[in-house]
Design a protein around this motif. Structure first.
Motif, short mmCIF file in Angstrom:
data_model
loop_
_atom_site.label_atom_id
_atom_site.label_comp_id
_atom_site.label_asym_id
_atom_site.label_seq_id
_atom_site.Cartn_x
_atom_site.Cartn_y
_atom_site.Cartn_z
N HIS A 105 0.83 -1.20 0.00
CA HIS A 105 0.00 0.00 0.00
C HIS A 105 0.87 1.26 0.00
O HIS A 105 0.57 2.22 -0.69
CB HIS A 105 -0.93 0.00 1.22
N TRP A 106 1.95 1.24 0.78
CA TRP A 106 2.84 2.41 0.84
C TRP A 106 3.49 2.68 -0.51
O TRP A 106 3.63 3.84 -0.92
CB TRP A 106 3.91 2.21 1.92
N ARG A 123 3.12 6.14 -2.62
CA ARG A 123 4.29 6.90 -3.09
C ARG A 123 4.23 7.12 -4.60
O ARG A 123 4.51 8.21 -5.09
CB ARG A 123 5.58 6.20 -2.71
#
Length: 148
Positions: free
Chosen positions: A34-35, A39
């Motif tokens: 998810h990160w 980003r």
């Protein structure tokens, strides 16, 4: 339907739309966290590549485009079939004489959608250029007067 440039404050809604497809598609391997997705979305927003479309104040879909390359087009699962994808593509077509995109071979619904919008298959690959490593198809749309 109104489109607008994507802004960083759209990021949570963009992620919900993206994950509405990627996390709900059984054949699609989950290769990014998810990160990583957040980003990547923030980066293309800052670059000015994102256009969003709304319905009743909520984002219904978005497109990521750099010149004639369409990197992504996603419509919220509850808003599909209501013309949002067509509207985002119509805007991109109005701004570019040619559009190119890679679509995963397994994504039959997307391939059919793009074909209905005038895209034609131009090449195939075994997926060496995509994150998932899945076979994909280059589809191209050429505006009036644009030659091969």
């Amino acid at each position: 339907m109104r489109t607008a440039r994507g802004q960083l404050w759209h990021l949570p809604q963009l992620a919900v739309i993206l994950w509405g497809f990627t996390r709900a598609t059984p054949w699609l391997p989950q290769v990014r966290s998810h990160w990583d997705d957040l980003r990547a979305l923030a980066k293309v927003i800052r670059w000015g590549w994102v256009r969003v479309i709304r319905k009743q104040g909520r984002l219904a879909g978005f497109v990521v485009r750099d010149g004639d390359i369409l990197h992504a087009l996603y419509v919220h699962p509850l808003r599909q079939g209501q013309g949002f994808g067509r509207a985002l593509l119509a805007e991109a077509k109005a701004e570019a004489g040619v559009l190119r995109l890679w679509v995963l071979e397994a994504n039959a619904a997307a391939r059919a959608f793009y074909a209905r919008q005038g895209f034609v298959e131009a090449a195939r690959s075994m997926g060496l250029g995509n994150d998932e490593g899945l076979p994909d198809i280059l589809m191209v749309w050429r505006g009036k007067g644009e030659s091969a």
